[in-house]
Write an enzyme that holds these catalytic residues in place. Sequence first.
Site, PDB file in Angstrom:
ATOM      1  CB  SER A   1      -2.098 -10.745  14.233  1.00 50.60           C
ATOM      2  OG  SER A   1      -1.621 -10.402  13.468  1.00 50.60           O
ATOM      3  CG  ASP A   2       1.627 -15.950  14.332  1.00 50.63           C
ATOM      4  OD1 ASP A   2       2.714 -16.088  13.253  1.00 50.63           O
ATOM      5  OD2 ASP A   2       1.895 -17.160  15.376  1.00 50.63           O
TER       6      ASP A   2
END
Length: 939
Positions: free
Chosen positions: A242-243
């Site tokens: 994930s960012d």
Amino acid sequence: MTAQTPPTPPFRDPHLPFAKRIDDLLSRLTLDEKVSFLHQFAPAVERLGIAAFRTGQEALHGVAWMGPATVFPQAVGLGATWNPDLVRRVGDAVSKEVRAMRARDERVGLNVWSPTVNLLRHPLWGRNEEGYSEDPKLTSAIATAYTLGLRGDHPTYWRTAPVLKHWLAHNNETDRATSSSSVRPRVLHEYDLRAFRETAEAGAVAGVMPAYNLVNGRPNHVSPYLREHLRTWTDEDLLVCSDAGAPSNLVDFEHYFDTHEEGTAAALLAGVDSFTDHGTDSTKIVARLQGALAQGRLTEADIDTAVRRQLSVRFRLGEFDGYDETGAFDTPEHRALAQEAAEQAIVLLRNDGLLPLAPDTRIAVVGLLADECKLDWYSGTLLHRSTPLEGLYERFGTERVQFAEGVDRVLLRTGDGTFLHVPPAEEADDQVRGAEGALDPALLAGRTDLPPLTTDATGTEFALVDWGEDILTLRAPDGRYLSVADDGYLRASADQPGGWIVQETFRLETHENGHLLRHLGTGHPVSVAADGVKVAEENPEIFELVVAERGEDAVARAAAEADVVVVVAGNDPHINGRETEDRTTLRLPAHQERILRAARAANPHTVLTLVSAYPYAIDPGPLPAVLWTAHGGQAAGTALARVLAGDISPAGRLPQTWYADDADLPDLLDYDVIGGRQTYLYFEGTPLFPFGHGLSYASFSYADVQARVEGDTVHVSFTLTNTGDVTADEVAQLYARAADPSVVRPRRELLGHRRITLTPGATAELTFELPLTAFEFWDVAHGSWRLEPGPYDLLIGASSEDIRLRTTVTLDGEPAAPRPVAERGLEAADFDEQSGTEIVDRTKTSGDAVTPVAGGTGELIYRACDFGPGVTEVTVQVAGEGTIELSLDGGPTLATLQTPPSGPYDYTTVDAGIVAEGVHDVHLRLRGPLRLAHVGFSG
């Protein structure tokens, strides 16, 4: 009795396949241990001898954020080289530095979050510097080369594990955590997915990172495309990271889910395997995962799937076999490669013969970037530095080079008649400098070891630069920028503007008979207090701006005394166009336009050198020579000087269209490159400089084009000859276009390119083998790729507009067929044309629907729909509330369907009578906040 050595567990046995070893290790981990692995910072499992592991190490154009490293040109500059072989060598060097730096600092990670393969669709995107090109073919070629270099050449183990950023259709910073990119199926398949696909299929990609934005109304972190597309492209267990903060965004900003347990579970089920959230604190993500397990939203098998993918990367990195490849750091080879890359990235945009410069030329080098070597957010710390001024000094001699920066020199007078003053600093600079004089980035901002600004009767003369949008920097005579630390005091303490929140930018705001000086990082005005100058909401100081010298006056004096003026203009990568901030215009800032006009008025022999992370709209007409380069890393100045001197011939090519005016640009959030006629593929206007453009000091002729079709391949060959008198590189480009398409196709589309070095008079034969799949398009009428039969023009030349050779091949394929709507109906998103609509999520897990923008009125058109012998009823699957009107061929309304009120995901079926037979265009007019998913017809 002799103690027996415990048997080696299978996961430690290097002779077993990775899959069996991962199975064994998974069986030994407890559920709590497996859950803990899913945060970015996975803890050690001491009982099994497993070390801690973290996903993520920035390495976009060199190792970032970990101190001194070799700094290569920005990614867009690497794209401008059009040279996959060079970029692969850059990736190889970066991966070796990652390994070398990790050997002395365990914080350096081997899972690198690079490269960025988002397409440079819109030149106002703040992160333009991070991508390679607006074209998916060129982007994938450069990205594949970089990932192959990052992976390394060991047959079993990977030197680093690259993760591609940012999945998917991400090209805006404005509202990036809440905006949705409406991506029609053709754009999805032909454009946005393509760069990711070709890179992933090359086999050196460890995974992807989803973007912050939504696509078709659904956050990328719960994208079904991860399952439906990404994981079908390779047999490897790809890791999805994930960012930063994005898992929390699902609830906190996007409000897509009601609880974090629900959102975290949905992301994991969609394919996210590592959660980057809350920094090093894993407790919140672990608690959410455990809560989702307790609520029945996840099973242990779901956790195992994600952990397996992470372990697959760790095994490939050799972690469990003691593999630790010796790296190399700041070697002569890496320094030479940084210079070679900087040289190859320079693009000569215009030249009427002024370049190259003669050895005895007297040069005035002027401009705000003339003595700068700028870094960006994803740079390492410079070990070596070369500015344009330094490069020209080195190449032409200090006696032949004059310098004028072009800054305005000002004093700031307070209401009581005193002036802002920078007290002398007594500390030794070596306390904040590392190897070979590189400044420690941790000490560039937020320093409190220097005295705050005060006031006195004479004051300090500051260098003031307006970077556009009225955003200013102020620099003291010792070269340090005014900055604000956490304690709120102003100090001349920063080597450069920088940081996630830049603390070195200000704005002068007209107030009463003077100006407020507002600090943009805090939003507070500057106040003069007894204990020093600070920023505060109360008691703002009203300043009078006293101009000691205009920058253009100094530029004019230097220009008048020179044979040639080199104006170095461009951007600071931390100001006006960067992560979190899009640009608002293509124009140069007014301050730099003034400098350019002053130089040109004083000396018509003016060379404009743009050093920037993105294109500009300029007027090149009065300029005899114009060059562009991205911020070129540690060797930028040396490279520029060698090109200006003719030591090498420039051969960089533009990786994106340079538009002539802001009016040529689509809306920033219009992701329909087909309908919006965007990028060189569809743009019908006249660009300032076209995609692929770049000039040379040599000339080249193209001849003897041959093309033939054999089986599933189109073979193309031609000869290329250096007809000039210097050795130079040429970038030969091969484009194709469907000559008589049944649907809108690109004006021309890059299918291959080759950068080749030729000595004067030398000739080379270039050959390309193009699979027939390269000529296909996504046929929305049938939901599949299709090769349309007919003639295709092959266009060969030096840019997308500078075509030197043409030939045509006729391809066999599948003829166009009407949509079988009586059998299949219409998926709402599979339109041929639309106005006033956007694509949204049909459900939170999969599927698309179409809605009018802002609940207004929109129209969808579906061409050539075959109703067969006849239908008598139309049905729609729809949610929300509104009206759907159906007509054929633009004629009168044949049916009106009123949808009852419902929730956005509560679909109902509404029907109406209709009489239709044969083939017609279907027009649907949508009114109100409804979501149309599917249209069916029956007889």
